[in-house]
Design a protein around this motif. Structure first.
Motif, short mmCIF file in Angstrom:
data_model
loop_
_atom_site.label_atom_id
_atom_site.label_comp_id
_atom_site.label_asym_id
_atom_site.label_seq_id
_atom_site.Cartn_x
_atom_site.Cartn_y
_atom_site.Cartn_z
N MET B 116 0.82 -1.21 0.00
CA MET B 116 0.00 0.00 0.00
C MET B 116 0.86 1.27 0.00
O MET B 116 0.54 2.24 -0.65
CB MET B 116 -0.90 -0.02 1.23
N GLU B 117 1.98 1.25 0.74
CA GLU B 117 2.78 2.49 0.83
C GLU B 117 3.51 2.78 -0.48
O GLU B 117 3.98 3.89 -0.69
CB GLU B 117 3.74 2.45 2.04
N ALA B 118 3.58 1.77 -1.38
CA ALA B 118 4.23 2.01 -2.67
C ALA B 118 3.23 2.55 -3.69
O ALA B 118 3.63 2.98 -4.78
CB ALA B 118 4.86 0.73 -3.19
N ALA B 119 1.96 2.54 -3.36
CA ALA B 119 0.92 2.93 -4.32
C ALA B 119 1.13 4.32 -4.94
O ALA B 119 1.00 4.46 -6.16
CB ALA B 119 -0.46 2.82 -3.68
N PRO B 120 1.47 5.34 -4.14
CA PRO B 120 1.66 6.66 -4.76
C PRO B 120 2.71 6.64 -5.87
O PRO B 120 2.55 7.31 -6.89
CB PRO B 120 2.14 7.53 -3.60
N LYS B 121 3.75 5.83 -5.66
CA LYS B 121 4.82 5.78 -6.67
C LYS B 121 4.35 5.08 -7.94
O LYS B 121 4.87 5.32 -9.02
CB LYS B 121 6.03 5.07 -6.08
N LEU B 122 3.36 4.20 -7.80
CA LEU B 122 2.85 3.48 -8.97
C LEU B 122 1.87 4.30 -9.79
O LEU B 122 1.66 4.04 -10.97
CB LEU B 122 2.16 2.19 -8.51
N VAL B 123 1.23 5.28 -9.16
CA VAL B 123 0.20 6.03 -9.90
C VAL B 123 0.64 7.43 -10.29
O VAL B 123 -0.04 8.08 -11.10
CB VAL B 123 -1.12 6.11 -9.09
N VAL B 124 1.79 7.89 -9.78
CA VAL B 124 2.15 9.29 -9.99
C VAL B 124 2.42 9.61 -11.47
O VAL B 124 2.07 10.68 -11.96
CB VAL B 124 3.33 9.71 -9.08
N PHE B 125 2.97 8.63 -12.19
CA PHE B 125 3.24 8.85 -13.62
C PHE B 125 1.93 9.13 -14.36
O PHE B 125 1.86 10.05 -15.18
CB PHE B 125 3.93 7.62 -14.21
N THR B 126 0.91 8.36 -14.02
CA THR B 126 -0.38 8.53 -14.69
C THR B 126 -1.05 9.86 -14.32
O THR B 126 -1.70 10.48 -15.16
CB THR B 126 -1.30 7.35 -14.36
N CYS B 127 -0.85 10.30 -13.07
CA CYS B 127 -1.37 11.62 -12.68
C CYS B 127 -0.78 12.69 -13.61
O CYS B 127 -1.49 13.55 -14.12
CB CYS B 127 -0.98 11.96 -11.26
N GLY B 128 0.53 12.58 -13.82
CA GLY B 128 1.20 13.53 -14.71
C GLY B 128 0.71 13.41 -16.13
O GLY B 128 0.52 14.40 -16.83
N LEU B 129 0.48 12.17 -16.54
CA LEU B 129 0.01 11.90 -17.91
C LEU B 129 -1.32 12.62 -18.17
O LEU B 129 -1.48 13.29 -19.19
CB LEU B 129 -0.17 10.39 -18.06
N VAL B 130 -2.23 12.50 -17.22
CA VAL B 130 -3.55 13.13 -17.37
C VAL B 130 -3.42 14.65 -17.33
O VAL B 130 -4.02 15.37 -18.13
CB VAL B 130 -4.51 12.63 -16.26
#
Lengths: 138, 164
Positions: B116-130
């Motif tokens: 769970m604590e790694a989740a932000p690192k897994l989704v941050v690229f997509t946040c930037g993408l959007v």
């Protein structure tokens, strides 16, 4: 065929502008810049209309003077392409030909943007893009 | 990632993303590379910015903000993740929530909550993408992600109005 091709960015700053005859450069720059108001007006009025097929990216003839005709195209990303034709050199203008010219500029532009070394908002400096524009200017 | 090609190029995007995340999680493995969450977001931003230029080429003009948002949910998501966003909600005041019930970068992660604590690192690229995609469409926004149970990811897009 065209005597001037211009790419204008989101904030109406020129990204690329090239003319075939350097003597008329100043006048053509002026023509392109003064056509931007027409582009804006047309994009806003098209966005409001609900009819499907006039939401095309090609904007058609923006205005014509005694010597030149100005055509416009605005992408979804608010970048404008302007082509100026010299009336004395081109008598019959084929709409489809213009559409395909704009489409070629658009794909060349997309390719230039996808270059990772290009910083969005900068002037376009790409040999491939240059080559496509040269073909259109001929 | 960019074209509907064979399975091989789909895998490449996954592997590249996995390597980025692993560099982010274990910086000691690659001492020469300084990658932070914000650099990762910026990588996403420029990819999204460029990608949308290509994807909207054959697309009719967007009527309004919602139209652009639908484009992100359908065409953009399909081009990047091979699926559409499962649910799009809006409060009509500039907040959009995109829910993906099987988010590609989380699909292969254990659902037990161990990572769970790694989740932000897994989704941050997509946040930037959007955010990058919307920025190129003329919409300035802030994109945040929320992961409450593993393969489900909610992206919240907050539009920044010029007047505000």
């Amino acid at each position: 065929m065209a005597c001037c091709v211009a790419v204008i960015g989101k904030d109406n700053s020129p990204l690329y502008i090239r003319v075939s005859n350097p003597e008329t450069e100043l006048y053509l720059h002026f023509t392109v810049h003064s056509s931007l108001d027409v582009v804006e007006e047309r994009v806003n009025s098209l966005a409001k209309s609900s009819v499907g097929d006039i939401r095309e990216l090609y904007l058609g003839l923006l205005y014509s003077s005694e010597t030149h005709r100005v055509y416009g195209y605005a992408t979804n990303t608010k970048v404008k392409f302007i082509i100026v034709l010299d009336v004395s050199r081109v008598q019959n203008v084929n709409e489809n030909e213009l559409r395909s010219m704009f489409r070629r500029i658009h794909s060349a532009y997309a390719d230039a943007i996808c270059n990772p070394f290009y910083i969005p908002g900068d002037q376009i400096d790409s040999t491939k893009f240059e080559a496509i524009i040269s073909e259109i200017l001929l | 990632m960019f074209q509907a090609g064979g399975n091989s190029d789909e895998g490449l995007f996954d592997y590249l993303h996995m390597e980025l995340v692993s560099t982010l999680l274990q910086p000691e493995r690659n001492p020469g590379i300084h990658l932070s969450i914000s650099t990762m977001e910026h990588l996403g931003f420029s990819s999204g910015y460029r990608l949308v230029e290509r994807l909207t080429r054959e697309w009719p003009r967007f009527k309004d903000e919602l139209d652009s948002m639908k484009f992100i949910c359908k065409e953009f998501w399909t081009a990047v993740f091979r699926k559409q966003v499962d649910n799009l909600r809006t409060n009509r005041q500039g907040v959009y929530v995109l829910q993906d019930n099987r988010f590609r970068h989380l699909a292969k992660v254990s659902t037990s909550g161990q990572y769970m604590e790694a989740a932000p690192k897994l989704v941050v690229f997509t946040c930037g993408l959007v955010r990058g995609a919307l920025a190129n469409l003329g919409i300035v926004s802030v994109v945040t992600a929320e992961v409450s149970a593993m393969p489900i990811c909610k992206f919240q897009v907050q539009i920044q109005r010029a007047s505000a």
